[in-house]
Design a protein around this motif. Structure first.
Motif, mmCIF file in Angstrom:
data_model
loop_
_atom_site.group_PDB
_atom_site.id
_atom_site.type_symbol
_atom_site.label_atom_id
_atom_site.label_comp_id
_atom_site.label_asym_id
_atom_site.label_seq_id
_atom_site.Cartn_x
_atom_site.Cartn_y
_atom_site.Cartn_z
ATOM 1 N N ASP B 20 9.720 -1.324 8.496
ATOM 2 C CA ASP B 20 8.730 -1.425 7.418
ATOM 3 C C ASP B 20 8.143 -2.837 7.343
ATOM 4 O OD1 ASP B 20 7.499 -0.535 4.825
ATOM 5 O OD2 ASP B 20 8.892 -2.002 3.984
ATOM 6 N N LYS B 21 9.023 -3.823 7.377
ATOM 7 C CA LYS B 21 8.571 -5.203 7.219
ATOM 8 C C LYS B 21 7.681 -5.639 8.383
ATOM 9 C CE LYS B 21 10.101 -9.857 6.275
ATOM 10 N NZ LYS B 21 11.126 -10.853 6.578
ATOM 11 N N THR B 22 8.105 -5.300 9.611
ATOM 12 C CA THR B 22 7.308 -5.753 10.755
ATOM 13 C C THR B 22 6.014 -4.951 10.898
ATOM 14 O OG1 THR B 22 8.751 -4.423 12.200
ATOM 15 C CG2 THR B 22 9.193 -6.775 12.083
ATOM 16 N N VAL B 23 6.016 -3.683 10.461
ATOM 17 C CA VAL B 23 4.760 -2.923 10.446
ATOM 18 C C VAL B 23 3.750 -3.665 9.561
ATOM 19 C CG1 VAL B 23 3.660 -0.866 9.455
ATOM 20 C CG2 VAL B 23 5.615 -0.598 10.963
ATOM 21 N N LYS B 24 4.210 -4.085 8.383
ATOM 22 C CA LYS B 24 3.305 -4.765 7.453
ATOM 23 C C LYS B 24 2.799 -6.081 8.041
ATOM 24 C CE LYS B 24 5.039 -2.669 3.230
ATOM 25 N NZ LYS B 24 6.210 -2.635 2.351
ATOM 26 N N MET B 25 3.712 -6.841 8.686
ATOM 27 C CA MET B 25 3.308 -8.120 9.278
ATOM 28 C C MET B 25 2.268 -7.918 10.382
ATOM 29 S SD MET B 25 7.139 -9.753 9.508
ATOM 30 C CE MET B 25 6.772 -11.166 10.521
ATOM 31 N N VAL B 26 2.548 -6.936 11.251
ATOM 32 C CA VAL B 26 1.673 -6.694 12.392
ATOM 33 C C VAL B 26 0.300 -6.199 11.928
ATOM 34 C CG1 VAL B 26 1.381 -5.096 14.319
ATOM 35 C CG2 VAL B 26 3.528 -6.317 14.052
ATOM 36 N N MET B 27 0.296 -5.303 10.941
ATOM 37 C CA MET B 27 -0.977 -4.743 10.468
ATOM 38 C C MET B 27 -1.836 -5.823 9.803
ATOM 39 S SD MET B 27 -1.541 -1.776 11.367
ATOM 40 C CE MET B 27 -0.519 -1.067 12.619
ATOM 41 N N THR B 28 -1.200 -6.709 9.034
ATOM 42 C CA THR B 28 -1.964 -7.804 8.428
ATOM 43 C C THR B 28 -2.601 -8.652 9.523
ATOM 44 O OG1 THR B 28 -0.297 -7.836 6.703
ATOM 45 C CG2 THR B 28 -1.788 -9.706 6.758
ATOM 46 N N SER B 29 -1.809 -8.937 10.541
ATOM 47 C CA SER B 29 -2.313 -9.773 11.626
ATOM 48 C C SER B 29 -3.445 -9.075 12.390
ATOM 49 C CB SER B 29 -1.140 -10.122 12.536
ATOM 50 O OG SER B 29 -1.575 -10.452 13.806
ATOM 51 N N LEU B 30 -3.403 -7.745 12.476
ATOM 52 C CA LEU B 30 -4.448 -6.999 13.197
ATOM 53 C C LEU B 30 -5.637 -6.666 12.285
ATOM 54 C CD1 LEU B 30 -2.116 -4.612 15.196
ATOM 55 C CD2 LEU B 30 -3.679 -6.275 16.219
ATOM 56 N N ASP B 31 -5.606 -7.237 11.084
ATOM 57 C CA ASP B 31 -6.709 -7.065 10.152
ATOM 58 C C ASP B 31 -6.842 -5.621 9.659
ATOM 59 O OD1 ASP B 31 -8.504 -8.475 8.706
ATOM 60 O OD2 ASP B 31 -10.196 -8.143 10.068
ATOM 61 N N VAL B 32 -5.702 -4.970 9.454
ATOM 62 C CA VAL B 32 -5.699 -3.623 8.879
ATOM 63 C C VAL B 32 -5.115 -3.737 7.481
ATOM 64 C CG1 VAL B 32 -4.785 -1.270 9.064
ATOM 65 C CG2 VAL B 32 -5.351 -2.552 11.135
ATOM 66 N N GLN B 33 -5.846 -3.248 6.496
ATOM 67 C CA GLN B 33 -5.348 -3.318 5.125
ATOM 68 C C GLN B 33 -4.664 -2.002 4.779
ATOM 69 O OE1 GLN B 33 -8.336 -3.922 2.098
ATOM 70 N NE2 GLN B 33 -6.763 -3.840 0.520
ATOM 71 N N MET B 34 -3.364 -2.076 4.455
ATOM 72 C CA MET B 34 -2.625 -0.846 4.172
ATOM 73 C C MET B 34 -2.456 -0.638 2.672
ATOM 74 S SD MET B 34 0.207 -0.286 7.081
ATOM 75 C CE MET B 34 1.460 -1.367 6.432
ATOM 76 N N GLU B 35 -2.672 0.614 2.256
ATOM 77 C CA GLU B 35 -2.454 0.978 0.850
ATOM 78 C C GLU B 35 -1.331 1.996 0.802
ATOM 79 O OE1 GLU B 35 -5.927 1.770 -2.070
ATOM 80 O OE2 GLU B 35 -6.761 1.963 -0.052
ATOM 81 N N GLU B 36 -0.244 1.669 0.108
ATOM 82 C CA GLU B 36 0.895 2.582 0.031
ATOM 83 C C GLU B 36 0.584 3.722 -0.946
ATOM 84 O OE1 GLU B 36 4.687 0.561 0.086
ATOM 85 O OE2 GLU B 36 5.559 2.082 -1.227
ATOM 86 N N ILE B 37 0.992 4.928 -0.602
ATOM 87 C CA ILE B 37 0.806 6.070 -1.512
ATOM 88 C C ILE B 37 1.607 5.794 -2.777
ATOM 89 C CG2 ILE B 37 1.182 8.550 -1.844
ATOM 90 C CD1 ILE B 37 0.961 8.875 1.181
ATOM 91 N N PRO B 38 0.972 5.790 -3.949
ATOM 92 C CA PRO B 38 1.717 5.446 -5.161
ATOM 93 C C PRO B 38 2.782 6.492 -5.492
ATOM 94 C CG PRO B 38 -0.561 6.065 -5.677
ATOM 95 C CD PRO B 38 -0.454 6.055 -4.193
ATOM 96 N N ASP B 39 3.979 6.001 -5.760
ATOM 97 C CA ASP B 39 5.117 6.842 -6.131
ATOM 98 C C ASP B 39 5.319 8.051 -5.210
ATOM 99 O OD1 ASP B 39 7.310 6.730 -7.833
ATOM 100 O OD2 ASP B 39 6.539 8.352 -9.079
ATOM 101 N N TRP B 40 5.288 7.783 -3.909
ATOM 102 C CA TRP B 40 5.531 8.834 -2.905
ATOM 103 C C TRP B 40 6.959 9.362 -3.039
ATOM 104 C CZ3 TRP B 40 9.591 7.264 0.119
ATOM 105 C CH2 TRP B 40 9.835 5.881 0.170
ATOM 106 N N ASN B 41 7.184 10.558 -2.492
ATOM 107 C CA ASN B 41 8.538 11.123 -2.522
ATOM 108 C C ASN B 41 9.031 11.400 -1.106
ATOM 109 O OD1 ASN B 41 6.454 13.489 -3.111
ATOM 110 N ND2 ASN B 41 8.155 14.328 -1.924
ATOM 111 N N CYS B 42 10.320 11.687 -0.989
ATOM 112 C CA CYS B 42 10.924 12.007 0.310
ATOM 113 C C CYS B 42 10.238 13.235 0.906
ATOM 114 C CB CYS B 42 12.412 12.273 0.139
ATOM 115 S SG CYS B 42 13.230 12.891 1.626
ATOM 116 N N CYS B 43 10.074 13.241 2.238
ATOM 117 C CA CYS B 43 9.396 14.343 2.928
ATOM 118 C C CYS B 43 10.290 15.574 3.044
ATOM 119 C CB CYS B 43 8.964 13.889 4.318
ATOM 120 S SG CYS B 43 10.372 13.627 5.414
#
Lengths: 194, 314
Positions: B20-43
């Motif tokens: 999770d942490k490295t996905v966020k780091m890599v995406m920021t660096s690749l200029d992708v803005q991620m929005e987390e689904i609010p209050d998501w639940n287990c699949c």
């Protein structure tokens, strides 16, 4: 089309076909699924035999087999099936029918697999998300095997591999409500089919 | 800037925090803005579809409905199991409006599923939407010297009719990504074998047996580490490796990296931020190979690909 099996009065076959969306009659028993399946060696009857048993209408034997519980749904079999049958869907349909109609395989392994899934679903019902550490602990308690995997604990906990807590959902109630509604839906469906 | 809806999945807060942490780091660096689904639940993972057809669709559908409230056309999911549950639900709901309406009635939040968000695995998103060129452009510290076996597991590419991504038998997308980072991907025949997944707890014997074969094949391919894109594959191969070594009666000593950890490393991000300390199998040996380029050793065993190429040449 090659069709081998007993049709007509074989309602088990038509039930399995209907629920899985597959056509089991297409199976010509080549056995590629057995060679591909990573767990066929653990099954009472490997996938090829399950397919033939459905074709022959051997309902009791099929529903009681551990095979559907051992299926990992990895889809390796269906990817290689020359008849392109969705074998994991067939396995799943049979398992769902066995649960609904109360066919219980009493072997320790199947009991443990089933217990694990029940505990996992309990965690989601409670927190909306999985609480890994608690799930493992409950599994050990409920299968009366307290020390299972304990040798992993010191490293896994110290290194933070398995965190001690869980971040539950804000609206876990929405999931509890969903469980109730889904159960109703399931009853409605099985009521229809019975 | 690209925008992306993000579904982290339960393990992102647990065993796969480093993913999770490295996905966020890599995406920021690749200029992708991620929005987390609010209050998501287990699949619902394997357990829901094992036990109940309705729950197996209902749990993922709530996330799909919530995702549509965000204004992005694509959703990416790091966990292979979450990805498969959401994608299966999407495909079946799109195909069957009547069933969809029924399942939608179990979602208590407002919103009717419309099927307007595309569901991708994080690996697929990096490969298809970000692209190898953009990844290559970000590399400041080449991983040359590392030999990596890319392990996809069963759910990222199968069943083909659902995932519609890469090859179900011999995928190459992760191999191409690690090669874009400068590393060498080995010829590894067990790329898509199943690791035993959720049997980790309830049927450990099966997992030890299956992961043992995967680790042995990766070792034979000449790799000094394995790269994965699934939290369950990672913990089965990493956390259980000491037990697997006991079962095999030999040392394996292969660290198991998430592909995003290696992307972040190659992008020049500090090692201390990549959470290598969480790994059970130490990573230092494999990382020490970076920059050390040695001549190719003779192959121990010919892989399927090599044999095929030879017979074609004949």
């Amino acid at each position: 089309m090659i069709t081998l099996g007993i049709q007509g009065k074989n309602t088990f076959l038509s039930d399995v076909n209907k629920r899985s969306g597959a056509n089991v009659l297409e199976c010509y028993q080549c056995g590629k699924c057995v060679g591909t399946c990573p767990v066929s060696g653990y099954m009472d009857f490997p996938p090829r035999e399950i397919m033939q048993m459905v074709k022959l209408g051997l309902k009791n034997e099929t529903m009681m087999a551990n095979s559907t519980w051992f299926c990992l749904t990895c889809s390796a079999c269906s990817g290689r099936c020359p008849r392109e049958i969705e074998i994991p869907s067939v396995m799943e349909a049979i398992r769902h029918m066995a649960i609904e109609e109360n066919y219980i395989n009493g072997s320790t392994k199947v009991k443990e697999i089933r217990k694990f899934h029940e505990i996992f679903l309990d965690m989601i019902k409670r927190y909306g998300r999985n609480y890994e550490l608690r799930m493992m602990a409950e599994f050990n308690i409920r299968t009366r095997n307290l020390f299972k995997d304990m040798h992993l604990a010191p490293k896994a906990l110290l290194k933070g591999k398995i965190p001690l807590g869980v971040k539950p959902m804000k609206s876990a109630k929405a999931i509890q409500r969903m469980y109730k509604l889904a159960e109703k839906l399931e009853k409605k469906h099985t009521g229809k089919e019975a | 800037m690209k925008k992306l809806t993000y579904f982290p999945g339960c393990s992102a807060h647990g065993t796969s925090e480093e993913f999770d942490k490295t996905v966020k780091m890599v995406m920021t660096s690749l200029d992708v803005q991620m929005e987390e689904i609010p209050d998501w639940n287990c699949c619902g993972a394997t357990s829901a579809h094992t036990m109940s057809e309705s729950l197996a669709y209902a749990l993922p559908l709530r996330n799909l409905v919530l995702a549509e409230k965000l204004d992005n056309s694509t959703m990416a999911i790091p966990c292979a199991s979450c990805y498969q549950r959401l994608k299966v639900t999407k495909v079946h709901m799109d195909d069957n409006p009547e069933l969809c309406k029924e399942i939608n009635s179990t979602v208590v939040e407002d919103g009717i599923y419309q099927g307007k968000v595309d569901v991708k695995s994080m690996l697929q998103y990096c490969f298809e939407d970000v692209g190898l060129d953009a990844i290559k452009a970000k590399v400041t510290k080449s991983l040359a010297g590392m030999k990596l076996a890319c392990y996809y597991g069963c759910l990222l590419t199968r069943p083909k009719a659902i995932t519609n991504f890469d090859s179900p038998e011999y995928p190459m997308s992760m191999d191409k990504i690690v090669e874009a980072l400068g590393a060498k991907a080995t010829e590894f025949d067990y790329k898509t074998e199943c690791c035993g997944a959720s049997f980790s707890i309830s049927n450990t014997e099966v997992v030890i047996n299956l992961t043992g074969q995967i680790l042995e094949m990766a070792k034979e391919s000449g790799a000094d580490a394995i790269v994965v894109a699934c939290p369950l594959c990672q913990s089965n191969l990493d956390m259980r490796q000491p037990d697997i070594e006991k079962h095999l009666g030999k040392k394996i000593d292969l660290p198991i990296f998430y592909f995003t950890q290696l992307m972040a490393l190659a992008f020049g991000m500090p090692e201390k931020d990549l959470m290598f300390s969480k790994h059970i199998v130490p990573v230092e040996g494999a990382l020490a190979n970076i920059g050390k380029i040695v001549p190719e050793p003779e192959k121990v065993k010919k892989t399927r690909k090599a044999v095929e190429a030879e017979s074609e040449a004949e």
